[in-house]
Structure formats: C-alpha cells, structure tokens
Motif scaffolding. Structure first.
Motif, short mmCIF file in Angstrom:
data_model
loop_
_atom_site.label_atom_id
_atom_site.label_comp_id
_atom_site.label_asym_id
_atom_site.label_seq_id
_atom_site.Cartn_x
_atom_site.Cartn_y
_atom_site.Cartn_z
N ALA A 71 -7.93 19.15 1.20
CA ALA A 71 -6.67 18.27 1.65
C ALA A 71 -6.99 16.93 0.15
O ALA A 71 -7.93 16.68 0.57
CB ALA A 71 -6.02 17.08 2.84
N PHE A 72 -6.01 16.36 -0.23
CA PHE A 72 -5.93 15.79 -1.53
C PHE A 72 -5.57 14.34 -0.90
O PHE A 72 -3.28 14.60 -0.86
CB PHE A 72 -6.01 15.83 -2.76
CG PHE A 72 -7.36 16.45 -3.12
CD1 PHE A 72 -8.31 15.46 -4.17
CD2 PHE A 72 -8.50 17.64 -2.93
CE1 PHE A 72 -9.67 15.69 -4.48
CE2 PHE A 72 -9.07 18.22 -3.15
CZ PHE A 72 -9.89 17.07 -3.52
N TRP A 73 -5.68 13.16 -1.33
CA TRP A 73 -4.29 12.35 -1.45
C TRP A 73 -4.48 10.93 -2.76
O TRP A 73 -6.03 11.06 -2.88
CB TRP A 73 -3.75 11.83 -0.35
CG TRP A 73 -5.32 10.34 0.16
CD1 TRP A 73 -6.22 10.35 0.10
CD2 TRP A 73 -4.54 9.30 1.42
NE1 TRP A 73 -6.63 9.20 0.69
CE2 TRP A 73 -5.42 8.57 1.11
CE3 TRP A 73 -3.17 8.88 1.78
CZ2 TRP A 73 -4.73 7.71 2.32
CZ3 TRP A 73 -3.00 7.92 1.80
CH2 TRP A 73 -4.10 6.69 2.41
N ALA A 74 -3.71 10.29 -3.00
CA ALA A 74 -3.96 9.41 -4.15
C ALA A 74 -3.82 8.06 -3.49
O ALA A 74 -2.60 7.63 -3.19
CB ALA A 74 -2.78 9.54 -5.73
N PRO A 75 -4.49 7.17 -2.93
CA PRO A 75 -4.22 5.92 -1.68
C PRO A 75 -3.97 4.76 -3.16
O PRO A 75 -5.18 5.11 -4.69
CB PRO A 75 -5.51 5.36 -1.32
CG PRO A 75 -6.55 6.73 -2.18
CD PRO A 75 -6.06 7.67 -2.87
N MET A 76 -2.32 3.64 -3.42
CA MET A 76 -2.72 2.89 -4.35
C MET A 76 -1.95 1.72 -3.59
O MET A 76 -1.66 1.07 -2.57
CB MET A 76 -1.54 3.43 -5.22
CG MET A 76 -1.04 2.21 -6.07
SD MET A 76 0.24 3.63 -7.68
CE MET A 76 -0.43 4.57 -8.64
N VAL A 77 -2.65 0.99 -4.32
CA VAL A 77 -2.58 -0.23 -3.69
C VAL A 77 -1.29 -0.78 -5.63
O VAL A 77 -1.42 -0.71 -6.28
CB VAL A 77 -3.38 -1.60 -4.39
CG1 VAL A 77 -2.76 -3.32 -3.94
CG2 VAL A 77 -4.58 -1.28 -2.89
N LEU A 78 0.10 -1.64 -4.74
CA LEU A 78 0.99 -1.30 -5.85
C LEU A 78 1.06 -2.98 -5.83
O LEU A 78 0.91 -3.85 -4.59
CB LEU A 78 2.30 -1.37 -5.64
CG LEU A 78 2.40 -0.14 -4.98
CD1 LEU A 78 3.56 0.44 -4.54
CD2 LEU A 78 2.12 0.75 -6.89
N TYR A 79 1.35 -3.64 -6.78
CA TYR A 79 1.70 -4.92 -7.64
C TYR A 79 2.84 -5.55 -7.52
O TYR A 79 3.12 -5.09 -8.86
CB TYR A 79 0.05 -5.93 -8.06
CG TYR A 79 -1.10 -5.02 -7.57
CD1 TYR A 79 -2.26 -6.20 -7.23
CD2 TYR A 79 -1.34 -4.27 -8.52
CE1 TYR A 79 -3.26 -5.82 -6.54
CE2 TYR A 79 -3.04 -3.87 -7.88
CZ TYR A 79 -3.83 -4.81 -6.70
OH TYR A 79 -5.00 -4.34 -6.72
N SER A 80 2.71 -7.25 -6.83
CA SER A 80 4.11 -7.63 -7.75
C SER A 80 4.10 -9.50 -7.05
O SER A 80 3.39 -9.24 -6.51
CB SER A 80 5.58 -7.09 -6.63
OG SER A 80 6.58 -7.42 -7.33
N SER B 105 0.85 -1.25 0.08
CA SER B 105 0.15 0.04 -0.07
C SER B 105 0.65 1.02 -0.03
O SER B 105 2.13 1.01 0.94
CB SER B 105 -0.90 -0.15 0.79
OG SER B 105 -1.68 -1.06 1.22
N LEU B 106 0.42 1.94 -0.94
CA LEU B 106 1.12 3.29 -0.89
C LEU B 106 0.25 5.02 -0.98
O LEU B 106 -0.65 5.02 -1.89
CB LEU B 106 2.22 3.74 -2.04
CG LEU B 106 2.70 4.82 -2.44
CD1 LEU B 106 4.00 4.87 -1.79
CD2 LEU B 106 3.56 4.82 -4.25
N GLY B 107 0.27 5.47 -0.49
CA GLY B 107 -0.22 6.89 0.27
C GLY B 107 0.72 8.09 -0.10
O GLY B 107 1.41 8.29 0.47
N THR B 108 -0.36 8.38 -1.71
CA THR B 108 0.95 9.38 -1.50
C THR B 108 0.29 11.04 -1.84
O THR B 108 -1.28 11.49 -1.91
CB THR B 108 1.25 10.11 -2.93
OG1 THR B 108 0.02 9.66 -4.16
CG2 THR B 108 2.17 8.31 -3.40
N ARG B 109 0.36 12.24 -1.72
CA ARG B 109 0.40 13.00 -2.16
C ARG B 109 0.97 13.88 -3.40
O ARG B 109 2.43 14.30 -3.38
CB ARG B 109 0.10 14.82 -0.62
CG ARG B 109 0.08 16.42 -0.87
CD ARG B 109 0.26 16.62 -0.10
NE ARG B 109 -0.89 16.42 1.05
CZ ARG B 109 -0.03 16.80 2.37
NH1 ARG B 109 0.68 16.05 2.47
NH2 ARG B 109 -0.67 16.15 3.36
N LEU B 110 0.48 14.23 -4.38
CA LEU B 110 0.55 14.37 -5.65
C LEU B 110 0.91 16.32 -6.05
O LEU B 110 0.01 17.84 -5.47
CB LEU B 110 -0.71 14.38 -7.01
CG LEU B 110 -0.73 13.21 -6.92
CD1 LEU B 110 -1.50 12.95 -8.27
CD2 LEU B 110 0.14 12.19 -7.21
#
Length: 142
Positions: free
Chosen positions: A50-59, A10-15
C-alpha cells in the motif's frame, strides 16, 4: 514558502491514476490555491504494497478551496484535474494511513490516428510552453 503561512492542515491521500492505485514512490501530489502552491507530497510506501501521499497544506485563512495536480512519473504525465478539492480548515486532519482520502485522476485522452498497412512513419511536433530545465525537474527521467 511554508514560513509565509500562519496555519496548517494535514491531508493523507491514496493516489489513483488512470484507474490504478499508484505504487510509484516518484509520483507527486501538488496542492494549489489559485495558482499558488500550498503543499507538495511524494507517494510513500506503507507496507504490504500500500502507498499514500501525506501532505501538509498551508494557508493564512480558513475557507480557501484547495485543488490538486498529480505527476505520474512512470508515464511522464501531469494531471491538472483530479477528483478532489478540499476546503482549508486550520489544524484539521483528513485521511489517515488506515483510511486515506482517495484522489483520482481522469483517464488521459486517447488520440487515434489511422495508419495505412505496411511501412509507416509518424511524428508529432510539439513545443513546450517553458522549455527550461528548471521547469521540468533535473531529477526526472522524462
């Protein structure tokens, strides 16, 4: 295809696009390993502006280097370089709504073309590498 991968992260970012924190819910973040997409996130409102872009990464293995591209909807610009690269670690969590990982894009290049005073016409002819509508996204207004 998420089903093709065994592990997630899981990765949570602010663009931050061109020095300004993104508040556009249409902005997108895409994660890559090599040329393969490993995650997609859309900018989401947290409240209070406020905004953020929550992402699930796969590998399928730990240690892969994940890079990112950002689509800025308001300027119709794809930033294929960003300030962030992460090493994939299965089940890890990086960034929270309270403390997101900041991901910045470089400023777009400024091209100057001197024009004479008075009535001046100017055009730039470009040809996309792939002009199909599927490449550009039917939903996009650019």
């Amino acid at each position: 295809n998420p089903a093709s991968f065994q592990f997630t992260m899981s990765l949570g970012t602010r663009l931050v696009i061109d020095g300004v924190e993104s508040t556009d819910p249409e902005d997108l973040l895409v994660a890559f390993v090599g040329g393969q997409v490993r995650g997609v996130a859309q900018n989401e409102a947290l409240g209070g502006g406020a905004f953020w872009a929550p992402m699930v990464l796969y590998s399928n293995l730990n240690g892969e280097v994940v890079t990112f591209q950002v689509w800025d909807e308001s300027s119709c610009t794809l930033f294929d370089e960003t300030s962030l690269a992460v090493t994939f670690v299965a089940d890890a969590v990086q960034g929270t709504p309270a403390e997101p990982v900041v991901l910045e894009t470089p400023a777009p290049p400024v091209v100057g073309t001197p024009l004479a005073a008075g009535w001046t016409w100017f055009s730039i002819n470009t040809v996309p590498t792939d002009p199909s509508i599927a490449t550009h996204g039917a939903k996009r207004r650019c």
